[in-house]
Write an enzyme that holds these catalytic residues in place. Structure first.
Site, PDB file in Angstrom:
ATOM      1  N   GLY A 191      38.607 -15.232  41.850  1.00 22.90           N
ATOM      2  CA  GLY A 191      39.131 -14.335  40.688  1.00 22.90           C
ATOM      3  C   GLY A 191      38.715 -14.503  39.505  1.00 22.90           C
ATOM      4  O   GLY A 191      39.320 -14.179  38.406  1.00 22.90           O
ATOM      5  N   GLU A 233      45.831 -13.752  23.100  1.00 19.69           N
ATOM      6  CA  GLU A 233      45.230 -15.241  23.360  1.00 19.69           C
ATOM      7  C   GLU A 233      44.400 -15.369  24.443  1.00 19.69           C
ATOM      8  O   GLU A 233      43.228 -15.950  24.716  1.00 19.69           O
ATOM      9  CB  GLU A 233      46.260 -16.338  23.225  1.00 19.69           C
ATOM     10  N   LYS A 242      34.009 -11.382  23.539  1.00 23.82           N
ATOM     11  CA  LYS A 242      34.847 -12.687  23.197  1.00 23.82           C
ATOM     12  C   LYS A 242      34.160 -13.086  21.786  1.00 23.82           C
ATOM     13  O   LYS A 242      34.981 -13.630  20.854  1.00 23.82           O
ATOM     14  CB  LYS A 242      34.767 -13.833  24.192  1.00 23.82           C
ATOM     15  N   VAL A 268      40.222 -14.550  25.208  1.00 23.80           N
ATOM     16  CA  VAL A 268      38.971 -15.541  24.851  1.00 23.80           C
ATOM     17  C   VAL A 268      39.357 -16.859  25.302  1.00 23.80           C
ATOM     18  O   VAL A 268      40.221 -17.568  25.157  1.00 23.80           O
ATOM     19  CB  VAL A 268      38.811 -15.661  23.241  1.00 23.80           C
TER      20      VAL A 268
HETATM   21  P1  NAP Z   1      42.447  -7.715  38.644  1.00 24.48           P
HETATM   22  O1  NAP Z   1      42.578  -8.852  39.576  1.00 24.48           O
HETATM   23  O2  NAP Z   1      41.271  -6.706  38.945  1.00 24.48           O
HETATM   24  O3  NAP Z   1      43.808  -6.853  38.466  1.00 24.48           O
HETATM   25  C1  NAP Z   1      43.939  -5.668  37.746  1.00 24.48           C
HETATM   26  C2  NAP Z   1      45.331  -4.950  37.964  1.00 24.48           C
HETATM   27  O4  NAP Z   1      45.232  -3.967  37.359  1.00 24.48           O
HETATM   28  C3  NAP Z   1      45.591  -4.492  39.497  1.00 24.48           C
HETATM   29  O5  NAP Z   1      46.939  -4.982  39.765  1.00 24.48           O
HETATM   30  C4  NAP Z   1      45.397  -3.230  39.509  1.00 24.48           C
HETATM   31  O6  NAP Z   1      46.096  -2.420  40.637  1.00 24.48           O
HETATM   32  C5  NAP Z   1      45.974  -2.827  38.102  1.00 24.48           C
HETATM   33  N1  NAP Z   1      45.088  -1.445  37.870  1.00 24.48           N
HETATM   34  C6  NAP Z   1      43.833  -1.093  37.818  1.00 24.48           C
HETATM   35  N2  NAP Z   1      43.836   0.018  37.338  1.00 24.48           N
HETATM   36  C7  NAP Z   1      44.744   0.586  36.969  1.00 24.48           C
HETATM   37  C8  NAP Z   1      45.452   1.733  36.635  1.00 24.48           C
HETATM   38  N3  NAP Z   1      44.451   2.807  36.239  1.00 24.48           N
HETATM   39  N4  NAP Z   1      46.660   1.870  36.522  1.00 24.48           N
HETATM   40  C9  NAP Z   1      47.543   1.062  36.707  1.00 24.48           C
HETATM   41  N5  NAP Z   1      47.067  -0.174  37.318  1.00 24.48           N
HETATM   42  C10 NAP Z   1      45.853  -0.338  37.335  1.00 24.48           C
HETATM   43  O7  NAP Z   1      42.090  -8.014  37.131  1.00 24.48           O
HETATM   44  P2  NAP Z   1      42.342  -9.414  36.456  1.00 24.48           P
HETATM   45  O8  NAP Z   1      41.473 -10.456  37.054  1.00 24.48           O
HETATM   46  O9  NAP Z   1      43.793  -9.646  36.667  1.00 24.48           O
HETATM   47  O10 NAP Z   1      42.336  -9.371  34.980  1.00 24.48           O
HETATM   48  C11 NAP Z   1      43.194  -8.542  34.171  1.00 24.48           C
HETATM   49  C12 NAP Z   1      42.684  -8.884  32.794  1.00 24.48           C
HETATM   50  O11 NAP Z   1      42.879  -9.864  32.280  1.00 24.48           O
HETATM   51  C13 NAP Z   1      41.240  -8.061  32.279  1.00 24.48           C
HETATM   52  O12 NAP Z   1      41.308  -7.528  31.029  1.00 24.48           O
HETATM   53  C14 NAP Z   1      40.460  -9.445  32.243  1.00 24.48           C
HETATM   54  O13 NAP Z   1      39.454  -9.120  31.756  1.00 24.48           O
HETATM   55  C15 NAP Z   1      41.516 -10.326  31.910  1.00 24.48           C
HETATM   56  N6  NAP Z   1      41.182 -11.802  31.926  1.00 24.48           N
HETATM   57  C16 NAP Z   1      40.985 -12.364  33.383  1.00 24.48           C
HETATM   58  C17 NAP Z   1      40.786 -13.538  33.742  1.00 24.48           C
HETATM   59  C18 NAP Z   1      40.512 -13.977  35.047  1.00 24.48           C
HETATM   60  O14 NAP Z   1      40.370 -15.296  35.218  1.00 24.48           O
HETATM   61  N7  NAP Z   1      40.625 -12.931  35.980  1.00 24.48           N
HETATM   62  C19 NAP Z   1      40.993 -14.353  32.599  1.00 24.48           C
HETATM   63  C20 NAP Z   1      40.891 -13.952  31.230  1.00 24.48           C
HETATM   64  C21 NAP Z   1      41.194 -12.710  31.040  1.00 24.48           C
HETATM   65  P3  NAP Z   1      46.216  -2.566  42.066  1.00 24.48           P
HETATM   66  O15 NAP Z   1      46.695  -4.152  42.311  1.00 24.48           O
HETATM   67  O16 NAP Z   1      47.254  -1.618  42.789  1.00 24.48           O
HETATM   68  O17 NAP Z   1      44.721  -2.675  42.444  1.00 24.48           O
HETATM   69  N1  HSE Z   2      35.348 -12.860  33.916  1.00 25.54           N
HETATM   70  C1  HSE Z   2      35.771 -13.681  32.915  1.00 25.54           C
HETATM   71  C2  HSE Z   2      35.274 -15.049  32.955  1.00 25.54           C
HETATM   72  C3  HSE Z   2      37.243 -14.071  32.684  1.00 25.54           C
HETATM   73  O1  HSE Z   2      34.645 -15.350  33.839  1.00 25.54           O
HETATM   74  O2  HSE Z   2      35.243 -15.825  31.806  1.00 25.54           O
HETATM   75  C4  HSE Z   2      37.900 -14.621  31.814  1.00 25.54           C
HETATM   76  O3  HSE Z   2      37.741 -13.927  30.646  1.00 25.54           O
END
Ligand code: NAP
Ligand code: HSE
Length: 434
Positions: A189, A131, A207, A134
């Site tokens: 973030g 979920e 998405k 997107v």
């Molecule tokens: P992030 O802040 O960059 O966190 C990524 C995490 O993954 C970090 O804890 C990192 O470890 C770990 N990691 C990266 N490479 C790794 C590896 N090779 N092996 C093990 N751990 C690894 O990313 P995020 O913003 O939370 O996003 C995570 C996912 O959610 C992505 O698919 C993104 O598209 C999705 N998403 C994000 C948002 C948003 O608002 N941020 C919204 C919707 C969906 P370290 O902490 O040690 O660096």
């Molecule tokens: N980078 C993405 C955005 C995170 O800005 O919408 C949520 O998927």
């Protein structure tokens, strides 16, 4: 195994992973009442174990070895919030082979390899929910799969990238500089690890591929989405758009006419009166038109720690409830309709055009004649003198035209002596006739 407790392996402890831990800690009692089990984070996989984490009492759970999660027989569910394709894909497939259910926020992976992952899940009777992939905190996938199951969706139009909507809003409302606002979105973030994925439209395109596959029951891959990002959008385009009654938005469009489908992501002029025009900042919205229901709109935060974590943890509760009911791995429906994609003559839109011309008598007539040759007529025109009257800028909005005809116009315009430059062109969507 403790029968009253579900143990979760968390892969990724960044923005979303941290939110997942905070939400499970804060809502433990409610979650237990709803799911029928307590939910416990058993281990957390990260890349850099030495990194400072602003969340107490978790250090002892952190590891850099994926096998500590994959091979732990007590872990029932893997939550993958690492992002990107590799190694997330290998970890998810490995977890499914070991009978572990998956919750992920990873649109890159689901848009590119969703078919393979769902197939593997089915073979192993496992759930896969995504979920959060997107529109962050908006439960749009559930709405499509369950809420619209008795309808036939004809159009989905959405703002599905928070980073670009944040940038365009600040450029429009505060006249901010593109690069500065992008940095702000990163620090909040919202942006992907590689923010070009946001600004070049690929995050939104992934998405849209997911939305179109679920909404139309047709397998739509990333390569079927026409993609254009916002990196070339400038303040002048936004200001002229406003003058003509439009807001600039990065719009994802998935449309079906009879059985032919088009899917695109592009900067688009939206009339100020349309509900999508007032979706600002990191907010996302998805407009869905169904033949039976008519128009609907879903609105909410599209990125950020807690909104995204909310979607992830809600999926987690669904997996646990399914387990209680003994129905894990039974809820997935593979796309079952034939894929028919529109050709360029079938893709219809209004267009916004901004061109620089020599300021001579008859120039506007030549431009309108060129458009008329392709059966395109004009809805709005403004002209502004440039360079002390030596040149002029003409800004136009056309009536509906096919992509094929508009491509001919643009090609010929660039060759006309009176045209110094085609500065920009955008789709116009969401008006009376589109
Ligand atoms: P992030 O802040 O960059 O966190 C990524 C995490 O993954 C970090 O804890 C990192 O470890 C770990 N990691 C990266 N490479 C790794 C590896 N090779 N092996 C093990 N751990 C690894 O990313 P995020 O913003 O939370 O996003 C995570 C996912 O959610 C992505 O698919 C993104 O598209 C999705 N998403 C994000 C948002 C948003 O608002 N941020 C919204 C919707 C969906 P370290 O902490 O040690 O660096
Ligand atoms: N980078 C993405 C955005 C995170 O800005 O919408 C949520 O998927």
């Amino acid at each position: 195994m403790d029968k009253q407790m579900i143990k979760v392996g968390l892969m990724g402890f960044g923005t979303v992973g941290t939110g997942v831990v905070r939400l499970i800690q804060a809502h433990q009692e409610d979650l237990q009442k709803q799911a029928g089990f307590a939910i416990k984070i058993q281990k957390i996989l990260v890349k850099d174990a030495a990194k400072y984490r602003n969340i107490p009492l978790m250090d002892h759970l952190v590891t850099t070895d994926p096998n500590e999660l994959l091979d732990d027989p007590d872990i029932d569910i893997i939550v993958e919030v690492i992002g990107g394709v590799s190694p997330a894909k290998e970890y998810i497939l490995g977890a499914l082979e070991r009978g572990k259910h998956i919750v992920t926020a990873n649109k890159d992976l689901m848009a590119l390899h969703g078919g393979e992952i769902l197939q593997k899940a089915q073979e192993n009777r496992c759930d896969v929910f995504y979920e959060a992939s997107v529109a962050g905190g908006i439960p749009i996938l559930r709405a499509l799969v369950e809420g619209f199951s008795s309808d036939r969706i004809t159009k989905m139009m959405g703002i599905v990238n928070g980073t670009t909507n944040y940038i365009l809003t600040k450029m429009s409302q505060e006249g901010s500089n593109y690069a500065d606002v992008l940095k702000e979105a990163q620090s909040l973030g919202y942006a992907e690890a590689n923010p070009s994925s946001d600004v070049e439209g690929f995050d939104a395109a992934r998405k849209l591929a997911i939305l179109a596959t679920l909404g139309f029951h047709v397998p739509i891959k990333l390569e079927h989405v026409d993609v254009r990002g916002i990196s070339s959008v400038n303040k002048e385009d936004i200001a002229y758009g406003k003058q003509l009654g439009y807001e600039m938005k990065l719009i994802g469009l998935a449309q079906r006419d009879k059985d032919a489908i088009e899917v695109s992501v592009q900067p688009t002029m939206v009339p100020k009166s349309h509900p999508l025009a007032s979706v600002n900042g990191v907010y996302n919205a998805v407009y869905v038109h169904g033949e039976a229901v008519g128009e609907t709109m879903f609105y909410g935060p599209g990125a950020g720690e807690l909104p995204t974590a909310m979607a992830v943890v809600s999926d987690l509760v669904t997996v646990v409830k399914n387990r209680k009911l003994g129905v894990n791995g039974h809820g997935m429906i593979a796309p079952y309709k034939e894929q028919i994609l529109k050709d360029d003559s079938q893709k219809l839109s209004k267009y916004f055009l901004r061109i620089v011309v020599a300021d001579q008598r008859g120039v506007l007539a030549q431009i309108t004649q060129l458009l008329a040759n392709e059966n395109i007529s004009l809805e709005q025109v403004i002209q502004q003198p440039l360079n002390e009257g030596a040149q002029a800028e003409i800004i136009m909005v056309t009536h509906m035209a096919s992509k094929l005809d508009m491509d001919h116009v643009l090609k010929h315009m660039e060759q006309m002596e009176i045209v110094t430059e085609v500065k920009s062109y955008y789709h116009v969507e969401g008006g009376d006739k589109n």
